[in-house]
Write an enzyme that holds these catalytic residues in place. Structure first.
Site, PDB file in Angstrom:
ATOM      1  N   ARG A 232      71.383  27.536 -19.387  1.00  0.00           N
ATOM      2  CA  ARG A 232      69.948  27.727 -19.641  1.00  0.00           C
ATOM      3  C   ARG A 232      69.411  28.652 -18.543  1.00  0.00           C
ATOM      4  NH1 ARG A 232      70.718  26.367 -24.130  1.00  0.00           N
ATOM      5  NH2 ARG A 232      69.852  24.572 -25.255  1.00  0.00           N
ATOM      6  N   GLU A 261      62.633  32.506 -23.333  1.00  0.00           N
ATOM      7  CA  GLU A 261      63.147  33.270 -24.487  1.00  0.00           C
ATOM      8  C   GLU A 261      62.089  33.371 -25.573  1.00  0.00           C
ATOM      9  OE1 GLU A 261      66.752  31.265 -25.617  1.00  0.00           O
ATOM     10  OE2 GLU A 261      67.661  31.607 -23.670  1.00  0.00           O
ATOM     11  N   HIS A 279      70.903  34.703 -26.663  1.00  0.00           N
ATOM     12  CA  HIS A 279      71.232  33.296 -26.918  1.00  0.00           C
ATOM     13  C   HIS A 279      72.197  33.163 -28.107  1.00  0.00           C
ATOM     14  CE1 HIS A 279      69.648  29.009 -26.077  1.00  0.00           C
ATOM     15  NE2 HIS A 279      70.845  28.934 -26.631  1.00  0.00           N
TER      16      HIS A 279
HETATM   17  P1  NAP Z   1      78.092  18.228 -21.505  1.00  0.00           P
HETATM   18  O1  NAP Z   1      79.410  17.933 -22.153  1.00  0.00           O
HETATM   19  O2  NAP Z   1      77.113  17.115 -21.334  1.00  0.00           O
HETATM   20  O3  NAP Z   1      78.418  18.883 -20.083  1.00  0.00           O
HETATM   21  C1  NAP Z   1      77.470  19.096 -19.106  1.00  0.00           C
HETATM   22  C2  NAP Z   1      78.110  18.743 -17.798  1.00  0.00           C
HETATM   23  O4  NAP Z   1      77.204  19.071 -16.746  1.00  0.00           O
HETATM   24  C3  NAP Z   1      78.408  17.244 -17.682  1.00  0.00           C
HETATM   25  O5  NAP Z   1      79.756  17.104 -17.308  1.00  0.00           O
HETATM   26  C4  NAP Z   1      77.460  16.772 -16.587  1.00  0.00           C
HETATM   27  O6  NAP Z   1      78.044  15.807 -15.774  1.00  0.00           O
HETATM   28  C5  NAP Z   1      77.288  18.044 -15.788  1.00  0.00           C
HETATM   29  N1  NAP Z   1      76.109  17.982 -14.937  1.00  0.00           N
HETATM   30  C6  NAP Z   1      74.882  17.526 -15.221  1.00  0.00           C
HETATM   31  N2  NAP Z   1      74.081  17.664 -14.169  1.00  0.00           N
HETATM   32  C7  NAP Z   1      74.832  18.213 -13.179  1.00  0.00           C
HETATM   33  C8  NAP Z   1      74.576  18.597 -11.843  1.00  0.00           C
HETATM   34  N3  NAP Z   1      73.378  18.407 -11.304  1.00  0.00           N
HETATM   35  N4  NAP Z   1      75.583  19.147 -11.134  1.00  0.00           N
HETATM   36  C9  NAP Z   1      76.799  19.321 -11.672  1.00  0.00           C
HETATM   37  N5  NAP Z   1      77.113  18.966 -12.941  1.00  0.00           N
HETATM   38  C10 NAP Z   1      76.129  18.418 -13.665  1.00  0.00           C
HETATM   39  O7  NAP Z   1      77.318  19.384 -22.262  1.00  0.00           O
HETATM   40  P2  NAP Z   1      77.953  20.644 -23.029  1.00  0.00           P
HETATM   41  O8  NAP Z   1      78.128  20.312 -24.448  1.00  0.00           O
HETATM   42  O9  NAP Z   1      79.114  21.155 -22.250  1.00  0.00           O
HETATM   43  O10 NAP Z   1      76.696  21.660 -22.929  1.00  0.00           O
HETATM   44  C11 NAP Z   1      76.239  22.086 -21.664  1.00  0.00           C
HETATM   45  C12 NAP Z   1      74.963  22.891 -21.815  1.00  0.00           C
HETATM   46  O11 NAP Z   1      75.265  24.167 -22.366  1.00  0.00           O
HETATM   47  C13 NAP Z   1      73.934  22.328 -22.792  1.00  0.00           C
HETATM   48  O12 NAP Z   1      73.133  21.321 -22.199  1.00  0.00           O
HETATM   49  C14 NAP Z   1      73.130  23.542 -23.184  1.00  0.00           C
HETATM   50  O13 NAP Z   1      72.018  23.691 -22.328  1.00  0.00           O
HETATM   51  C15 NAP Z   1      74.107  24.693 -22.962  1.00  0.00           C
HETATM   52  N6  NAP Z   1      74.487  25.322 -24.241  1.00  0.00           N
HETATM   53  C16 NAP Z   1      74.169  26.628 -24.465  1.00  0.00           C
HETATM   54  C17 NAP Z   1      74.546  27.231 -25.646  1.00  0.00           C
HETATM   55  C18 NAP Z   1      74.232  28.665 -25.926  1.00  0.00           C
HETATM   56  O14 NAP Z   1      74.071  29.018 -27.087  1.00  0.00           O
HETATM   57  N7  NAP Z   1      74.165  29.530 -24.945  1.00  0.00           N
HETATM   58  C19 NAP Z   1      75.256  26.498 -26.613  1.00  0.00           C
HETATM   59  C20 NAP Z   1      75.574  25.183 -26.352  1.00  0.00           C
HETATM   60  C21 NAP Z   1      75.184  24.590 -25.154  1.00  0.00           C
HETATM   61  P3  NAP Z   1      77.548  14.287 -15.736  1.00  0.00           P
HETATM   62  O15 NAP Z   1      78.557  13.603 -16.554  1.00  0.00           O
HETATM   63  O16 NAP Z   1      77.601  13.972 -14.295  1.00  0.00           O
HETATM   64  O17 NAP Z   1      76.144  14.235 -16.292  1.00  0.00           O
END
Ligand code: NAP
Length: 313
Positions: A232, A261, A279
């Site tokens: 993000r 955005e 995006h």
């Molecule tokens: P996810 O599986 O929940 O992974 C996010 C990871 O970040 C988790 O392992 C979480 O660990 C960690 N985290 C949270 N806060 C943190 C911090 N302060 N320091 C270090 N690590 C931290 O989510 P995901 O499916 O991989 O998606 C991640 C993000 O990608 C989404 O939230 C979204 O914003 C973004 N995204 C963007 C697009 C795009 O089109 N560009 C598409 C999909 C997703 P914990 O277990 O400790 O909480």
């Protein structure tokens, strides 16, 4: 009378027919209505279906007090005021998992494009700037054998790591707890920034991760490093990043997401060493259709009184 489901905008690949037996399906269309019109159109709805770009805040929930389920299209939930939903006992669901591989592909595409100056080269060729062969022309950064630092090692972060191994990258990751993944080392964020040639962001946007890549932390990145952001926009200090890129201290960046955005900070637009995409992380036909199926399946489940599969806590 069937309960009303209101779609803030159409979902690519959506099939609404199975829902019509159970719900009165309203809304849709290519764009979201302005807030006042949306409230009017969604009045009485039990289910609201926003996408990752449609804000759901306390004011909207107060204006639509019948809403019990916000079924969001996307995995990030930073556009939803979760506290306001919890306070009103509104269920929030999202679409984790189905977009992991597409988003990881896009992060790798940006990494490679930034390292190998793909977009810059394309612009140059189109502008007639390729005048002669020269072995010293437009040199990029080697990928194989370098270090990739992954910030946030969840579904997408780990999918990037799987790809990166195939490119011969050494992998570090910063996360609140160790993931126990072979061939990836868990290190503090500051160590990751100091040691990584490439840094790729995969944390959700939360109060804790807002501005995580602050001016100070950008200053700790290795000279010549490359940043990729498919998480993000608000995770990064834009002014500091643009300055580091303009001065050449950072070699390049690949950015898919922005604070406000579809506005992109003007400072990036003039920089040749930034690859910008609108995006597109999850933006394949297959993934976007799978996200639509996931949202609508979830709506059906909840409407039938079954437990949701992806409730956001
Ligand atoms: P996810 O599986 O929940 O992974 C996010 C990871 O970040 C988790 O392992 C979480 O660990 C960690 N985290 C949270 N806060 C943190 C911090 N302060 N320091 C270090 N690590 C931290 O989510 P995901 O499916 O991989 O998606 C991640 C993000 O990608 C989404 O939230 C979204 O914003 C973004 N995204 C963007 C697009 C795009 O089109 N560009 C598409 C999909 C997703 P914990 O277990 O400790 O909480």
């Amino acid at each position: 009378m069937k309960p009303i489901m209101y779609l803030v905008r159409d979902l690519p690949g959506q099939d609404l027919e199975p829902l019509r037996a159970v719900l009165d399906v309203r809304g849709g269309g290519p764009t979201a209505l302005p807030r006042e019109q949306l409230v009017e159109a969604a009045r009485g709805a039990t289910v609201l279906v926003p996408t990752y770009i449609d804000r759901v805040d306390a004011a909207l929930l107060d204006a639509l007090p019948t809403v019990r389920h916000v079924a969001s299209y996307g995995v990030g939930v930073n556009h939803i005021e979760l506290d306001a939903c919890r306070a009103r006992r509104v269920l929030v669901t999202n679409t984790p998992g189905v977009l992991t591989e597409a988003t990881a592909d896009h992060a790798m595409a940006l990494l490679l494009a930034a390292a190998r100056r793909v977009a810059e080269g394309d612009r140059l060729v189109r502008a007639g700037g390729w005048k002669a062969q020269d072995p010293a022309f437009m040199l990029g950064t080697e990928v194989t054998g370098k270090t990739l630092g992954i910030v946030g090692f969840g579904r997408i972060g780990q999918a990037v790591a799987r790809r990166a191994r195939g490119f011969g990258l050494r992998i570090l990751y910063a996360a609140r707890r160790a993931a126990g993944v072979a061939e990836a080392s868990h290190v503090p964020l500051d160590v990751l920034l100091a040691e990584s040639d490439f840094v790729s962001l995969h944390v959700p946007l939360t109060p804790e991760t807002e501005n995580l890549l602050s001016r100070e932390r950008i200053a700790r990145m290795r000279p010549g490093a490359i940043l990729v952001n498919t998480a993000r926009g608000s995770v990064v200090d834009d002014a500091a990043l643009a300055e580091a890129l303009a001065s050449g201290r950072l070699a390049a960046a690949g950015l898919d997401v922005f604070r406000d955005e579809p506005r992109v900070p003007a400072a990036y637009l003039g920089l040749d060493n930034v690859v910008l995409t609108p995006h597109l992380g999850s933006g394949t036909r297959e993934t976007r259709a799978a996200m639509a199926r996931m949202v609508l399946d979830e709506v059906l489940r909840v409407a039938r009184g079954e437990p949701p599969r992806n409730a956001v806590p």
